[in-house]
Design a protein around this motif. Structure first.
Motif, PDB file in Angstrom:
ATOM      1  N   LEU A   1       7.640   3.139  15.353  1.00  0.00           N
ATOM      2  CA  LEU A   1       7.331   2.314  16.514  1.00  0.00           C
ATOM      3  C   LEU A   1       6.023   2.702  17.194  1.00  0.00           C
ATOM      4  O   LEU A   1       5.378   1.876  17.833  1.00  0.00           O
ATOM      5  CB  LEU A   1       8.489   2.391  17.520  1.00  0.00           C
ATOM      6  CG  LEU A   1       9.774   1.671  17.112  1.00  0.00           C
ATOM      7  CD1 LEU A   1      10.915   2.043  18.050  1.00  0.00           C
ATOM      8  CD2 LEU A   1       9.567   0.167  17.108  1.00  0.00           C
ATOM      9  N   HIS A   2       5.603   3.966  17.047  1.00  0.00           N
ATOM     10  CA  HIS A   2       4.376   4.397  17.715  1.00  0.00           C
ATOM     11  C   HIS A   2       3.118   4.028  16.930  1.00  0.00           C
ATOM     12  O   HIS A   2       2.009   4.162  17.442  1.00  0.00           O
ATOM     13  CB  HIS A   2       4.402   5.917  17.941  1.00  0.00           C
ATOM     14  CG  HIS A   2       4.330   6.711  16.668  1.00  0.00           C
ATOM     15  ND1 HIS A   2       5.460   7.141  16.016  1.00  0.00           N
ATOM     16  CD2 HIS A   2       3.271   7.150  15.915  1.00  0.00           C
ATOM     17  CE1 HIS A   2       5.111   7.812  14.918  1.00  0.00           C
ATOM     18  NE2 HIS A   2       3.788   7.825  14.840  1.00  0.00           N
ATOM     19  N   GLU A   3       3.279   3.565  15.680  1.00  0.00           N
ATOM     20  CA  GLU A   3       2.120   3.243  14.854  1.00  0.00           C
ATOM     21  C   GLU A   3       1.534   1.892  15.240  1.00  0.00           C
ATOM     22  O   GLU A   3       2.252   0.968  15.657  1.00  0.00           O
ATOM     23  CB  GLU A   3       2.502   3.243  13.379  1.00  0.00           C
ATOM     24  CG  GLU A   3       2.845   4.635  12.865  1.00  0.00           C
ATOM     25  CD  GLU A   3       3.168   4.644  11.382  1.00  0.00           C
ATOM     26  OE1 GLU A   3       2.489   5.356  10.634  1.00  0.00           O
ATOM     27  OE2 GLU A   3       4.121   3.949  10.988  1.00  0.00           O
ATOM     28  N   THR A   4       0.212   1.770  15.089  1.00  0.00           N
ATOM     29  CA  THR A   4      -0.464   0.533  15.476  1.00  0.00           C
ATOM     30  C   THR A   4      -0.299  -0.531  14.402  1.00  0.00           C
ATOM     31  O   THR A   4      -0.047  -0.240  13.230  1.00  0.00           O
ATOM     32  CB  THR A   4      -1.966   0.769  15.710  1.00  0.00           C
ATOM     33  OG1 THR A   4      -2.585   1.161  14.470  1.00  0.00           O
ATOM     34  CG2 THR A   4      -2.187   1.846  16.770  1.00  0.00           C
ATOM     35  N   LEU A   5      -0.491  -1.778  14.819  1.00  0.00           N
ATOM     36  CA  LEU A   5      -0.364  -2.900  13.892  1.00  0.00           C
ATOM     37  C   LEU A   5      -1.403  -2.800  12.782  1.00  0.00           C
ATOM     38  O   LEU A   5      -1.131  -3.151  11.626  1.00  0.00           O
ATOM     39  CB  LEU A   5      -0.519  -4.222  14.650  1.00  0.00           C
ATOM     40  CG  LEU A   5      -0.253  -5.504  13.851  1.00  0.00           C
ATOM     41  CD1 LEU A   5       1.141  -5.493  13.253  1.00  0.00           C
ATOM     42  CD2 LEU A   5      -0.429  -6.728  14.754  1.00  0.00           C
ATOM     43  N   ASN A   6      -2.596  -2.308  13.098  1.00  0.00           N
ATOM     44  CA  ASN A   6      -3.644  -2.133  12.103  1.00  0.00           C
ATOM     45  C   ASN A   6      -3.201  -1.187  10.985  1.00  0.00           C
ATOM     46  O   ASN A   6      -3.388  -1.462   9.791  1.00  0.00           O
ATOM     47  CB  ASN A   6      -4.911  -1.596  12.773  1.00  0.00           C
ATOM     48  CG  ASN A   6      -6.049  -1.398  11.805  1.00  0.00           C
ATOM     49  OD1 ASN A   6      -6.428  -2.304  11.067  1.00  0.00           O
ATOM     50  ND2 ASN A   6      -6.600  -0.193  11.777  1.00  0.00           N
ATOM     51  N   VAL A   7      -2.593  -0.070  11.356  1.00  0.00           N
ATOM     52  CA  VAL A   7      -2.094   0.906  10.380  1.00  0.00           C
ATOM     53  C   VAL A   7      -0.988   0.296   9.531  1.00  0.00           C
ATOM     54  O   VAL A   7      -0.938   0.488   8.307  1.00  0.00           O
ATOM     55  CB  VAL A   7      -1.575   2.169  11.106  1.00  0.00           C
ATOM     56  CG1 VAL A   7      -0.806   3.070  10.145  1.00  0.00           C
ATOM     57  CG2 VAL A   7      -2.732   2.923  11.745  1.00  0.00           C
ATOM     58  N   ILE A   8      -0.107  -0.452  10.163  1.00  0.00           N
ATOM     59  CA  ILE A   8       1.018  -1.051   9.456  1.00  0.00           C
ATOM     60  C   ILE A   8       0.549  -2.097   8.447  1.00  0.00           C
ATOM     61  O   ILE A   8       1.034  -2.146   7.313  1.00  0.00           O
ATOM     62  CB  ILE A   8       2.007  -1.668  10.463  1.00  0.00           C
ATOM     63  CG1 ILE A   8       2.695  -0.549  11.256  1.00  0.00           C
ATOM     64  CG2 ILE A   8       3.036  -2.556   9.766  1.00  0.00           C
ATOM     65  CD1 ILE A   8       3.474  -1.014  12.448  1.00  0.00           C
ATOM     66  N   ILE A   9      -0.426  -2.916   8.829  1.00  0.00           N
ATOM     67  CA  ILE A   9      -0.957  -3.929   7.903  1.00  0.00           C
ATOM     68  C   ILE A   9      -1.600  -3.262   6.699  1.00  0.00           C
ATOM     69  O   ILE A   9      -1.386  -3.684   5.553  1.00  0.00           O
ATOM     70  CB  ILE A   9      -1.958  -4.850   8.626  1.00  0.00           C
ATOM     71  CG1 ILE A   9      -1.218  -5.752   9.608  1.00  0.00           C
ATOM     72  CG2 ILE A   9      -2.746  -5.694   7.611  1.00  0.00           C
ATOM     73  CD1 ILE A   9      -2.111  -6.648  10.440  1.00  0.00           C
ATOM     74  N   ASP A  10      -2.378  -2.211   6.928  1.00  0.00           N
ATOM     75  CA  ASP A  10      -2.990  -1.471   5.809  1.00  0.00           C
ATOM     76  C   ASP A  10      -1.914  -0.937   4.862  1.00  0.00           C
ATOM     77  O   ASP A  10      -2.058  -0.992   3.640  1.00  0.00           O
ATOM     78  CB  ASP A  10      -3.835  -0.313   6.333  1.00  0.00           C
ATOM     79  CG  ASP A  10      -5.195  -0.778   6.845  1.00  0.00           C
ATOM     80  OD1 ASP A  10      -5.606  -1.897   6.494  1.00  0.00           O
ATOM     81  OD2 ASP A  10      -5.834  -0.009   7.594  1.00  0.00           O
ATOM     82  N   ARG A  11      -0.840  -0.421   5.420  1.00  0.00           N
ATOM     83  CA  ARG A  11       0.226   0.158   4.597  1.00  0.00           C
ATOM     84  C   ARG A  11       0.923  -0.920   3.766  1.00  0.00           C
ATOM     85  O   ARG A  11       1.199  -0.722   2.583  1.00  0.00           O
ATOM     86  CB  ARG A  11       1.241   0.877   5.489  1.00  0.00           C
ATOM     87  CG  ARG A  11       2.304   1.639   4.706  1.00  0.00           C
ATOM     88  CD  ARG A  11       3.140   2.474   5.663  1.00  0.00           C
ATOM     89  NE  ARG A  11       2.303   3.397   6.405  1.00  0.00           N
ATOM     90  CZ  ARG A  11       2.597   3.875   7.616  1.00  0.00           C
ATOM     91  NH1 ARG A  11       3.730   3.516   8.209  1.00  0.00           N
ATOM     92  NH2 ARG A  11       1.776   4.702   8.229  1.00  0.00           N
ATOM     93  N   VAL A  12       1.186  -2.056   4.382  1.00  0.00           N
ATOM     94  CA  VAL A  12       1.842  -3.160   3.669  1.00  0.00           C
ATOM     95  C   VAL A  12       0.973  -3.659   2.523  1.00  0.00           C
ATOM     96  O   VAL A  12       1.452  -3.872   1.403  1.00  0.00           O
ATOM     97  CB  VAL A  12       2.155  -4.322   4.643  1.00  0.00           C
ATOM     98  CG1 VAL A  12       2.562  -5.575   3.869  1.00  0.00           C
ATOM     99  CG2 VAL A  12       3.264  -3.927   5.604  1.00  0.00           C
ATOM    100  N   VAL A  13      -0.316  -3.836   2.788  1.00  0.00           N
ATOM    101  CA  VAL A  13      -1.232  -4.351   1.764  1.00  0.00           C
ATOM    102  C   VAL A  13      -1.396  -3.357   0.629  1.00  0.00           C
ATOM    103  O   VAL A  13      -1.353  -3.723  -0.552  1.00  0.00           O
ATOM    104  CB  VAL A  13      -2.607  -4.697   2.387  1.00  0.00           C
ATOM    105  CG1 VAL A  13      -3.616  -5.040   1.297  1.00  0.00           C
ATOM    106  CG2 VAL A  13      -2.468  -5.865   3.359  1.00  0.00           C
ATOM    107  N   GLN A  14      -1.582  -2.092   0.970  1.00  0.00           N
ATOM    108  CA  GLN A  14      -1.774  -1.069  -0.064  1.00  0.00           C
ATOM    109  C   GLN A  14      -0.515  -0.885  -0.910  1.00  0.00           C
ATOM    110  O   GLN A  14      -0.588  -0.705  -2.129  1.00  0.00           O
ATOM    111  CB  GLN A  14      -2.168   0.273   0.586  1.00  0.00           C
ATOM    112  CG  GLN A  14      -3.544   0.270   1.238  1.00  0.00           C
ATOM    113  CD  GLN A  14      -4.662  -0.012   0.243  1.00  0.00           C
ATOM    114  OE1 GLN A  14      -4.646   0.480  -0.880  1.00  0.00           O
ATOM    115  NE2 GLN A  14      -5.620  -0.828   0.664  1.00  0.00           N
TER     116      GLN A  14
END
Length: 416
Positions: free
Chosen positions: A368-381
């Motif tokens: 929950l503390h992670e930013t949306l930018n980090v989460i999108i990168d993780r999903v794409v990778q």
């Protein structure tokens, strides 16, 4: 199922297209033909499908395959969309509220936050179609059993359906159909499901003269394509060339996010990208359906059907921690192993035949503390359709899907 090979490079993008748009499209095509988009061809052997298979596009940078004539100027409407269910929490309930004028909990900077929506409106569906692609089409007279085996052999999740009598596309055959037929006819391991052996696609899907397929033309904007996906609660949208009626590609949430991610570094970054998931609350956080390793597969299938979810976090009953995920896609391995006549096996047993989801064997997750930018990168990778949201103790807090992300960063700013 008949297959011919024809090159599909003659499609021209209609309408005004500025040089920047086309140059970006050329950049994409080069990256797709290189290692950036790894759309390697699948082996035609019946083997358990891997996570990369799950996330591979329905069509690949290979040769277009189909064996059916097409009529010009066909009209395609809805017949049987695959539901996303609870994962549509943000993209349906909250978007509907916004469209009705209900106040939002989150204050967004109007101009900056519409940058992704503007980008999508400036690019056509044609912009992300590979120079050549493979598409498998099923005739509605094909048996259900052979059709599902064909999906497995080609490493696909779905295929358009062609009705020879009406000379038009009438729907899609998906993994959801496989789940529904197992859920409907399974009795016990000792009773063989004759219906799987006997049904043809036409009777199972209840295809009639009025059945049509939701589709989009290649000159339509990516924004329009995404909106159709979200509003109809479907995973895939065929791109069909209107003049000849030829299917060109299958538009998916994953493909759209990949395309957008390629150019994110060139675009102004919206303020919400630096906000945490806890602040934004993108995803589903209420009534999360879960299973344990001892849950029978038939019970998991029942949850897919009745709860309209596409993935079930697998939790340790002693600690409550998430240890795996059983997704709709994993059900297709029952066809791979030809073991669908015994659905009393446990989720743990079923998942034991599947390769690891991540290099270290852990569940792909986010906090929950992670930013949306980090989460999108993780999903794409990672090339996954969703991440399990966990708290500091690795206990399930929610699920965030591709549709949740795209609805938030592209469609939502347009409604505020």
């Amino acid at each position: 199922m008949r297959r011919n090979n024809t090159e599909n490079e003659s499609v021209q993008s209609g309408g005004p297209t500025n040089p920047l748009t086309r140059s970006r499209s050329e950049k994409l095509l080069k990256m797709m033909s290189s290692g950036t988009f790894d759309e390697s061809r699948k082996d035609d052997n019946f083997q358990p499908l891997t996570r990369s298979d799950e996330m591979a596009d329905l069509t690949e940078d290979a040769t277009f395959s189909s064996g059916f004539p097409f009529l010009p100027n066909q009209t395609f409407l809805s017949h049987n969309p695959e539901l996303l269910g609870n994962e549509m929490n943000y993209s349906t309930e909250k978007m509907d509220a916004l469209s009705l004028g209900v106040a939002s909990d989150i204050s967004l900077c109007e101009d900056d936050d519409k940058v992704y929506a503007k980008f999508m409106k400036e690019h056509e569906c044609y912009d992300l179609i590979p120079k050549s692609s493979k598409l498998v089409v099923f005739d509605t007279k094909l048996s259900v059993k052979k059709a599902f085996y064909a999906l497995v052999a080609n490493g696909l999740r779905a295929a358009p359906l062609w009705n020879t009598k009406s000379q038009q596309f009438v729907g899609m055959l998906t993994i959801t159909d496989f789940i529904n037929i197992l859920h409907t006819y399974y009795k016990s391991p000792t009773i063989k499901m004759q219906e799987v052996e006997e049904h043809i696609i036409e009777t199972w899907k209840n295809i009639t003269a009025h059945s049509r397929l939701i589709s989009i033309n290649p000159q339509a904007s990516l924004y329009e394509g995404l909106k159709i996906l979200i509003e109809n609660k479907i995973h895939r949208l065929p791109i069909i060339e209107r003049v000849e009626g030829n299917p060109l590609y299958i538009l998916t949430h994953k493909r759209i996010l990949k395309f957008l991610n390629l150019f994110m570094s060139e675009l102004d970054r919206p303020s919400f990208m630096e906000k945490s998931l806890e602040e934004l609350r993108v995803g589903t956080y209420d009534n999360i359906c879960t299973v344990t390793g001892d849950t029978p597969i038939i019970q998991a299938l029942r949850m897919f059907v009745e709860k309209r979810v596409s993935a079930l976090p697998v939790i340790d009953p002693m600690t409550g921690k998430v240890v795996d995920v059983y997704a709709k896609f994993d059900v297709i391995n029952l066809a791979v192993q030809r073991s669908y006549n015994n659905l009393d096996v446990t989720v743990k047993q079923a998942l034991s035949h599947r390769p690891l989801r991540s290099p270290d064997g852990t569940v792909l997750r986010c906090y929950l503390h992670e930013t949306l930018n980090v989460i999108i990168d993780r999903v794409v990778q990672a090339e996954v359709h969703r991440l399990v949201v966990v708290n500091s103790n690795d206990v399930v807090a929610g699920i965030i899907s591709l549709s949740d992300i795209l609805a938030f960063i592209v469609l939502r700013p347009q409604l505020t």
